[in-house]
Design a protein around this motif. Structure first.
Motif, PDB file in Angstrom:
ATOM      1  N   LEU A 108     -47.455  14.708  21.230  1.00  0.00           N
ATOM      2  CA  LEU A 108     -48.617  14.035  21.823  1.00  0.00           C
ATOM      3  C   LEU A 108     -49.912  14.501  21.146  1.00  0.00           C
ATOM      4  CD1 LEU A 108     -49.594  11.986  23.927  1.00  0.00           C
ATOM      5  CD2 LEU A 108     -49.846  13.903  25.522  1.00  0.00           C
ATOM      6  N   GLN A 109     -49.988  15.783  20.827  1.00  0.00           N
ATOM      7  CA  GLN A 109     -51.160  16.296  20.115  1.00  0.00           C
ATOM      8  C   GLN A 109     -51.328  15.592  18.773  1.00  0.00           C
ATOM      9  OE1 GLN A 109     -51.037  20.603  19.804  1.00  0.00           O
ATOM     10  NE2 GLN A 109     -50.293  20.752  21.898  1.00  0.00           N
ATOM     11  N   PHE A 110     -50.213  15.440  18.049  1.00  0.00           N
ATOM     12  CA  PHE A 110     -50.273  14.786  16.743  1.00  0.00           C
ATOM     13  C   PHE A 110     -50.639  13.316  16.893  1.00  0.00           C
ATOM     14  CE2 PHE A 110     -47.883  13.175  12.832  1.00  0.00           C
ATOM     15  CZ  PHE A 110     -48.949  13.436  11.986  1.00  0.00           C
ATOM     16  N   LEU A 111     -50.064  12.644  17.885  1.00  0.00           N
ATOM     17  CA  LEU A 111     -50.386  11.230  18.106  1.00  0.00           C
ATOM     18  C   LEU A 111     -51.875  11.051  18.388  1.00  0.00           C
ATOM     19  CD1 LEU A 111     -49.687   8.252  18.478  1.00  0.00           C
ATOM     20  CD2 LEU A 111     -49.117   8.778  20.869  1.00  0.00           C
ATOM     21  N   ILE A 112     -52.413  11.818  19.300  1.00  0.00           N
ATOM     22  CA  ILE A 112     -53.829  11.679  19.640  1.00  0.00           C
ATOM     23  C   ILE A 112     -54.710  12.064  18.447  1.00  0.00           C
ATOM     24  CG2 ILE A 112     -55.678  12.615  21.110  1.00  0.00           C
ATOM     25  CD1 ILE A 112     -53.623  12.581  23.408  1.00  0.00           C
ATOM     26  N   ILE A 144     -53.943  11.831  15.177  1.00  0.00           N
ATOM     27  CA  ILE A 144     -53.886  10.820  14.121  1.00  0.00           C
ATOM     28  C   ILE A 144     -54.559   9.525  14.574  1.00  0.00           C
ATOM     29  CG2 ILE A 144     -51.623   9.787  14.592  1.00  0.00           C
ATOM     30  CD1 ILE A 144     -51.162  10.077  11.485  1.00  0.00           C
ATOM     31  N   MET A 145     -54.535   9.254  15.892  1.00  0.00           N
ATOM     32  CA  MET A 145     -55.271   8.098  16.415  1.00  0.00           C
ATOM     33  C   MET A 145     -56.768   8.301  16.204  1.00  0.00           C
ATOM     34  SD  MET A 145     -53.101   7.381  19.911  1.00  0.00           S
ATOM     35  CE  MET A 145     -54.353   6.399  20.684  1.00  0.00           C
ATOM     36  N   ALA A 146     -57.250   9.502  16.452  1.00  0.00           N
ATOM     37  CA  ALA A 146     -58.675   9.796  16.268  1.00  0.00           C
ATOM     38  C   ALA A 146     -59.065   9.677  14.795  1.00  0.00           C
ATOM     39  CB  ALA A 146     -58.993  11.199  16.797  1.00  0.00           C
ATOM     40  N   VAL A 147     -58.222  10.199  13.907  1.00  0.00           N
ATOM     41  CA  VAL A 147     -58.498  10.108  12.469  1.00  0.00           C
ATOM     42  C   VAL A 147     -58.550   8.647  12.038  1.00  0.00           C
ATOM     43  CG1 VAL A 147     -57.508  10.559  10.182  1.00  0.00           C
ATOM     44  CG2 VAL A 147     -57.602  12.385  11.883  1.00  0.00           C
ATOM     45  N   SER A 149     -65.283  -2.183  17.261  1.00  0.00           N
ATOM     46  CA  SER A 149     -65.069  -0.770  17.560  1.00  0.00           C
ATOM     47  C   SER A 149     -64.521  -0.589  18.971  1.00  0.00           C
ATOM     48  CB  SER A 149     -66.381  -0.008  17.398  1.00  0.00           C
ATOM     49  OG  SER A 149     -66.215   1.343  17.727  1.00  0.00           O
ATOM     50  N   LEU A 150     -65.083  -1.321  19.917  1.00  0.00           N
ATOM     51  CA  LEU A 150     -64.602  -1.259  21.295  1.00  0.00           C
ATOM     52  C   LEU A 150     -63.162  -1.751  21.393  1.00  0.00           C
ATOM     53  CD1 LEU A 150     -65.106  -0.749  24.291  1.00  0.00           C
ATOM     54  CD2 LEU A 150     -66.039  -3.066  24.447  1.00  0.00           C
ATOM     55  N   LYS A 151     -62.849  -2.826  20.683  1.00  0.00           N
ATOM     56  CA  LYS A 151     -61.470  -3.330  20.668  1.00  0.00           C
ATOM     57  C   LYS A 151     -60.518  -2.267  20.109  1.00  0.00           C
ATOM     58  CE  LYS A 151     -62.414  -8.268  20.279  1.00  0.00           C
ATOM     59  NZ  LYS A 151     -62.321  -9.455  19.404  1.00  0.00           N
ATOM     60  N   GLY A 152     -60.961  -1.551  19.092  1.00  0.00           N
ATOM     61  CA  GLY A 152     -60.143  -0.488  18.520  1.00  0.00           C
ATOM     62  C   GLY A 152     -59.868   0.611  19.528  1.00  0.00           C
ATOM     63  N   LEU A 153     -60.891   1.004  20.267  1.00  0.00           N
ATOM     64  CA  LEU A 153     -60.695   2.016  21.312  1.00  0.00           C
ATOM     65  C   LEU A 153     -59.747   1.523  22.396  1.00  0.00           C
ATOM     66  CD1 LEU A 153     -64.208   3.621  21.927  1.00  0.00           C
ATOM     67  CD2 LEU A 153     -62.163   4.693  21.002  1.00  0.00           C
ATOM     68  N   LEU A 154     -59.873   0.268  22.766  1.00  0.00           N
ATOM     69  CA  LEU A 154     -58.983  -0.292  23.783  1.00  0.00           C
ATOM     70  C   LEU A 154     -57.538  -0.334  23.285  1.00  0.00           C
ATOM     71  CD1 LEU A 154     -61.221  -3.142  25.238  1.00  0.00           C
ATOM     72  CD2 LEU A 154     -60.614  -0.957  26.305  1.00  0.00           C
ATOM     73  N   ARG A 155     -57.341  -0.613  22.003  1.00  0.00           N
ATOM     74  CA  ARG A 155     -55.983  -0.579  21.433  1.00  0.00           C
ATOM     75  C   ARG A 155     -55.418   0.833  21.503  1.00  0.00           C
ATOM     76  NH1 ARG A 155     -58.272  -3.258  17.088  1.00  0.00           N
ATOM     77  NH2 ARG A 155     -58.217  -5.500  17.401  1.00  0.00           N
ATOM     78  N   LYS A 156     -56.238   1.818  21.175  1.00  0.00           N
ATOM     79  CA  LYS A 156     -55.778   3.212  21.225  1.00  0.00           C
ATOM     80  C   LYS A 156     -55.418   3.606  22.657  1.00  0.00           C
ATOM     81  CE  LYS A 156     -56.834   3.828  16.855  1.00  0.00           C
ATOM     82  NZ  LYS A 156     -55.824   3.554  15.848  1.00  0.00           N
ATOM     83  N   MET A 157     -56.226   3.170  23.619  1.00  0.00           N
ATOM     84  CA  MET A 157     -55.917   3.468  25.018  1.00  0.00           C
ATOM     85  C   MET A 157     -54.640   2.750  25.455  1.00  0.00           C
ATOM     86  SD  MET A 157     -59.759   3.784  26.724  1.00  0.00           S
ATOM     87  CE  MET A 157     -59.444   2.463  27.786  1.00  0.00           C
ATOM     88  N   SER A 158     -54.406   1.568  24.914  1.00  0.00           N
ATOM     89  CA  SER A 158     -53.193   0.819  25.230  1.00  0.00           C
ATOM     90  C   SER A 158     -51.954   1.546  24.716  1.00  0.00           C
ATOM     91  CB  SER A 158     -53.250  -0.584  24.646  1.00  0.00           C
ATOM     92  OG  SER A 158     -54.311  -1.306  25.220  1.00  0.00           O
ATOM     93  N   VAL A 159     -52.075   2.187  23.567  1.00  0.00           N
ATOM     94  CA  VAL A 159     -50.966   2.988  23.041  1.00  0.00           C
ATOM     95  C   VAL A 159     -50.612   4.085  24.039  1.00  0.00           C
ATOM     96  CG1 VAL A 159     -50.359   4.683  21.251  1.00  0.00           C
ATOM     97  CG2 VAL A 159     -51.381   2.490  20.607  1.00  0.00           C
ATOM     98  N   LEU A 160     -51.631   4.751  24.574  1.00  0.00           N
ATOM     99  CA  LEU A 160     -51.376   5.805  25.554  1.00  0.00           C
ATOM    100  C   LEU A 160     -50.788   5.238  26.837  1.00  0.00           C
ATOM    101  CD1 LEU A 160     -54.502   8.079  24.972  1.00  0.00           C
ATOM    102  CD2 LEU A 160     -52.176   8.338  24.074  1.00  0.00           C
ATOM    103  N   PHE A 187     -49.353   4.986   8.866  1.00  0.00           N
ATOM    104  CA  PHE A 187     -49.478   3.932   7.859  1.00  0.00           C
ATOM    105  C   PHE A 187     -50.906   3.384   7.816  1.00  0.00           C
ATOM    106  CE2 PHE A 187     -44.731   3.261   8.331  1.00  0.00           C
ATOM    107  CZ  PHE A 187     -44.431   3.777   7.087  1.00  0.00           C
ATOM    108  N   SER A 188     -51.536   3.278   8.968  1.00  0.00           N
ATOM    109  CA  SER A 188     -52.917   2.792   9.025  1.00  0.00           C
ATOM    110  C   SER A 188     -53.871   3.778   8.337  1.00  0.00           C
ATOM    111  CB  SER A 188     -53.331   2.561  10.474  1.00  0.00           C
ATOM    112  OG  SER A 188     -54.649   2.074  10.544  1.00  0.00           O
ATOM    113  N   VAL A 189     -53.656   5.073   8.559  1.00  0.00           N
ATOM    114  CA  VAL A 189     -54.482   6.094   7.904  1.00  0.00           C
ATOM    115  C   VAL A 189     -54.302   6.008   6.387  1.00  0.00           C
ATOM    116  CG1 VAL A 189     -54.732   8.593   7.538  1.00  0.00           C
ATOM    117  CG2 VAL A 189     -54.619   7.670   9.867  1.00  0.00           C
TER     118      VAL A 189
END
Length: 152
Positions: A39-43, A45-48, A76-87, A120-122
């Motif tokens: 979970l640490q790595f996921l969060i 790499i999501m932040a990166v 940018s907001l859509k990107g944050l919402l996608r990241k929250m959706s992953v969680l 892959f996105s990074v």
């Protein structure tokens, strides 16, 4: 009110706010199955990935989610919402593990899948920035994705 009383009141309020944030953070991490390495790595790499997307939009003007490649707060907001959706998907996997009594099997598969996608996105974002990427790193994310898909 004396200055000393105000300082004590402000300190007490500060401690109360920290306590609320700590309790909320603990509850969220518990709902996500705990603060383990995956979970640490996921969060992380999501932040990166999110920060690289912002840099690409602001500096390189090659952001793929906007028409002209520049920064837009809506994107940018859509990107944050996608990241929250992953969680949120991780949370659902944790609950499915509890219901199905699978011992964290689904959570692990979901986290590995999203680590691979974010990885892959990074790599893609670093490519846009002109940073060369060793094949070993690219292959590592492919192995993680394959492992996640085999766990499903």
């Amino acid at each position: 009110m004396q200055c000393k009383d105000w300082a004590l009141s402000a300190k007490s309020m500060h401690i109360s706010v920290l306590t609320v944030f700590s309790a909320a953070g603990a509850a969220i991490l518990s709902a996500l199955g705990g603060w383990d390495t995956s979970l640490q790595f996921l969060i992380g790499i999501m932040a990166v990935d999110y920060l690289l997307g912002i840099l690409i939009a602001l500096i390189w003007h090659k952001f793929q989610k906007t028409a002209d490649g520049t920064f837009e707060s809506n994107a940018s907001l859509k990107g944050l919402l996608r990241k929250m959706s992953v969680l949120l998907v991780v949370y659902v996997a944790v609950q499915l593990d509890v219901v199905a009594n699978t011992g964290g099997y689904l959570r692990t598969a979901v986290i590995l899948f999203f680590i691979a996608n974010e990885g892959f996105s990074v790599i893609e974002n670093l490519g846009i920035m002109g940073v060369p990427m060793p094949d070993a790193v690219k292959n590592a994310f492919a192995v993680i994705k394959s492992k996640a898909e085999n766990n499903e």
